[in-house]
Scaffold this motif. Structure first.
Motif, short mmCIF file in Angstrom:
data_model
loop_
_atom_site.label_atom_id
_atom_site.label_comp_id
_atom_site.label_asym_id
_atom_site.label_seq_id
_atom_site.Cartn_x
_atom_site.Cartn_y
_atom_site.Cartn_z
N ILE A 198 2.99 -6.28 4.45
CA ILE A 198 3.50 -5.04 5.24
C ILE A 198 3.28 -5.24 6.50
O ILE A 198 2.09 -5.45 7.07
N THR A 199 4.33 -5.40 7.33
CA THR A 199 4.32 -5.78 8.81
C THR A 199 3.96 -4.44 9.50
O THR A 199 3.23 -4.60 10.72
N ALA A 250 13.82 -0.99 2.60
CA ALA A 250 12.92 -2.11 3.14
C ALA A 250 11.83 -2.36 2.04
O ALA A 250 11.24 -3.29 2.43
N ILE A 251 11.94 -1.78 0.96
CA ILE A 251 10.93 -2.15 -0.05
C ILE A 251 11.50 -3.27 -1.08
O ILE A 251 12.58 -3.01 -1.58
N LYS A 271 4.68 -10.16 -5.13
CA LYS A 271 4.26 -9.79 -3.81
C LYS A 271 5.21 -8.87 -3.53
O LYS A 271 6.57 -8.73 -3.48
N LEU A 272 4.70 -7.64 -3.08
CA LEU A 272 5.51 -6.31 -2.51
C LEU A 272 5.82 -6.71 -1.00
O LEU A 272 4.94 -7.00 -0.34
N GLN A 273 7.00 -6.59 -0.58
CA GLN A 273 7.35 -6.69 0.98
C GLN A 273 8.08 -5.58 1.36
O GLN A 273 9.06 -4.80 0.62
N ILE A 274 7.39 -5.32 2.53
CA ILE A 274 8.13 -3.73 3.02
C ILE A 274 8.23 -4.30 4.70
O ILE A 274 7.35 -4.57 5.30
#
Length: 595
Positions: A198-199, A250-251, A271-274
């Motif tokens: 998560i950025t 965004a998810i 892997k969860l990317q947001i």
């Protein structure tokens, strides 16, 4: 010579025979060619086990024709329709050389052509097709599509290597087949690990607080629905904790490749990317971190008109709220501010937004509100603009109905209603409604006039958006978001020429509130009704069954009331109780004798 006409029973039997002969004469295979088969049965086998789950059965495209006690009623209705009624009509019209000319002379050429579009020619067949259903002729292309659906469904449940086949079995009935759908699942894929990237720091902080309740966890079998549910859950949480502009897109989830794993290993690393917020401009797309927003200004426009200039508006500040109005403020400030569930420096919440819209709508003094948020240059502060359009202060409506019932041969009902909104500037609503009914009784109860029934009355009702209860602050356990309301009403009605006649007075004080979207509570502190019968002496004339039972008791030979010197005064020359004084006196004397 005598001619015997059939009676009603004979006609009913003949009708039933005609219907039965029509049904039995229908051929379910009428629209099925010799080289085609009707699908009469579907069977789904998953790892050799028969499946009857409705969700899985809905994946099969081609369903058997419906039946009623084993009979394909809708199919046979469909078969009654003509295949091409317009063409058949034209063939019939031109079959004889002079037929079209005769019809044209009788009607017109335009009307003759329109006959082909009429209900009897085309409409009836279209109606039969709509009511019925076409034959479920076996189509292997549809069968293959059904296999694809089954394959996708179980693939979404983690059985990526499932295989599907089908087979066709001939049934005993002519040109009927059963289709067997067979699914071999194989071993499911499992989630070995779940990580995240998560950025945006604000999003990352919130996620770490709520990740323990995730739908996607290590050790679970892969299920695509869990990923969908988790995306919706996280979006709701982020928007409810200040990230008002968060985008569900965004998810995403990525599968991490691991070259050290054995080829047939079915464990997955997820892997969860947001991603950051994406903003589209005319020439490019820019990204920026998501941030938590707090409210800086809250503006309430009480009588806003989008077609008029803002320069005409006046404003006053009440605490941290600014209320705009045109000529004068027609609402108590607390009535407006109590309906808003956010305030200055509070964190944005989707729940508060929904409750605000719901509470304002429930006041019933505004049309549906508009709520617009504006960001400031720091991208961390919000201005909330609440635009309200006031409903008319007064509204008047009338209803006029003609009625008929087992009591009235004919009746006319007139019901006027007047509503006064925002009575005391606190969104109190007062309504006054009246009713006047005149009718003609099916029985001549009192006189021979046509309109011998009359009822009139009025109701006064006041309701306001809070719980009024003396000496108790109900806001502690019934907050505003539960939409509390107090209702009081007074009513009066009078009925004439319907027997006893009566006048009714009633009063109600009640409360209602909604703890959830699916629950509503109603409590009445009191509900009082007073009924007065005006013409009690008519009782035994109106309720003849009661009089007849009483008269039978009075004439009971075992009791010999007729010859009792004390009671003889209550009987007439026919030894019947005199109405009404004799019946009433008889009851009173019997009661005194029993005592």
């Amino acid at each position: 010579m005598r001619i015997h006409l059939p009676n009603k029973k004979s006609c009913a039997k003949i009708s039933l025979l005609l219907i039965a002969s029509l049904i039995t004469s229908c051929n379910s295979l009428k629209r099925v060619d010799d080289n085609e088969m009707l699908v009469a049965k579907n069977t789904i086998l998953v790892d050799s086990l028969k499946i009857t789950d409705e969700i899985i059965e809905s994946l099969i495209i081609q369903k058997p024709n419906s039946d009623l006690l084993g009979y394909n009623l809708r199919l046979n209705i469909y078969n009654l329709a003509k295949v091409d009624p317009e063409t058949q009509y034209k063939d019939w019209l031109l079959r004889k050389p002079k037929r079209k000319d005769r019809l044209t002379n009788l009607l017109s050429e335009k009307q003759v052509n329109r006959l082909g579009e009429s209900f009897m020619v085309k409409g009836l067949s279209e109606w039969l097709k709509n009511v019925g259903e076409p034959p479920a002729v076996l189509d292997t292309l549809q069968t293959q599509r059904s296999l694809g659906r089954l394959r996708s469904y179980y693939g979404e449940k983690g059985y990526f290597n499932n295989t599907t086949t089908f087979s066709i079995d001939s049934l005993k009935r002519k040109q009927r087949v059963g289709v067997n759908y067979k699914v071999t699942l194989g071993e499911p894929y499992m989630l070995d690990s779940v990580s995240h990237n998560i950025t945006s720091s604000a999003i990352d902080s919130i996620y770490n607080l709520v990740k323990k309740d995730s739908y996607v966890k290590a050790g679970q079998q892969f299920d695509l629905q869990n990923f969908t549910n988790e995306r919706k859950r996280l979006t709701s949480i982020f928007r409810d904790r200040g990230v008002w502009n968060f985008q569900e897109s965004a998810i995403s989830y990525d599968m991490i490749s691991d070259t050290t794993r054995i080829g047939n290993d079915r464990n997955m690393d997820i892997k969860l990317q947001i991603e950051d917020l994406k903003t589209r401009t005319e020439n490019s797309i820019t990204t920026s971190e998501y941030t938590v927003f707090k409210f800086d200004n809250i503006n309430i426009y009480t009588d806003y008109n989008f077609d008029e200039s803002d320069r005409e508006l006046k404003f006053e500040r009440f605490g941290n709220y600014t209320v705009f109005y045109r000529d004068k403020l027609r609402f108590k400030p607390e009535t407006l501010t109590n309906a808003v569930y956010f305030e200055k420096d509070s964190v944005y919440s989707d729940t508060s937004r929904s409750r605000t819209l719901r509470q304002i709508s429930s006041l019933n003094v505004f049309k549906y509100p508009t709520l617009i948020f504006e960001e400031d240059s720091t991208r961390s502060k919000l201005t909330a603009n609440i635009y309200l359009a006031e409903r008319p202060k007064y509204s008047f409506s009338t209803n006029l109905d003609a009625t008929q019932s087992n009591i009235q041969k004919f009746g006319i009902a007139f019901s006027p209603s007047l509503q006064w909104r925002n009575l005391f500037k606190g969104a109190e609503n007062l309504s006054l409604s009246g009713r006047l009914n005149v009718g003609s009784s099916r029985e001549d109860i009192v006189d021979k006039q046509f309109f011998n029934l009359l009822e009139y009355g009025a109701d006064l009702k006041l309701d306001f958006p809070r719980i009024w209860f003396p000496l108790i602050n109900t806001k502690k356990f019934i907050p505003n978001y539960m939409l509390p309301r107090t209702s009081t009403s007074l009513g009066f009605s009078s009925q004439k020429n319907i027997g006893l006649d009566k006048r009714t007075f009633n009063g109600i004080l009640g409360y209602n509130w909604a703890p959830t979207n699916f629950t509503k509570n109603n409590v009445e502190l009191f509900n009082v009704q007073y009924v007065k019968n005006v013409n009690e002496d008519r009782f035994f004339n109106v309720y003849r069954n009661t009089y007849n039972r009483l008269n039978a008791v009075a004439n009971d030979p075992n009791e010999d009331f007729i010859n009792n010197p004390i009671l003889t005064q209550f009987f007439n020359s026919d030894n019947d109780l005199i109405i009404p004084l004799g019946a009433i006196g008889f009851i009173d004397k019997i009661d005194s004798l029993l005592v």
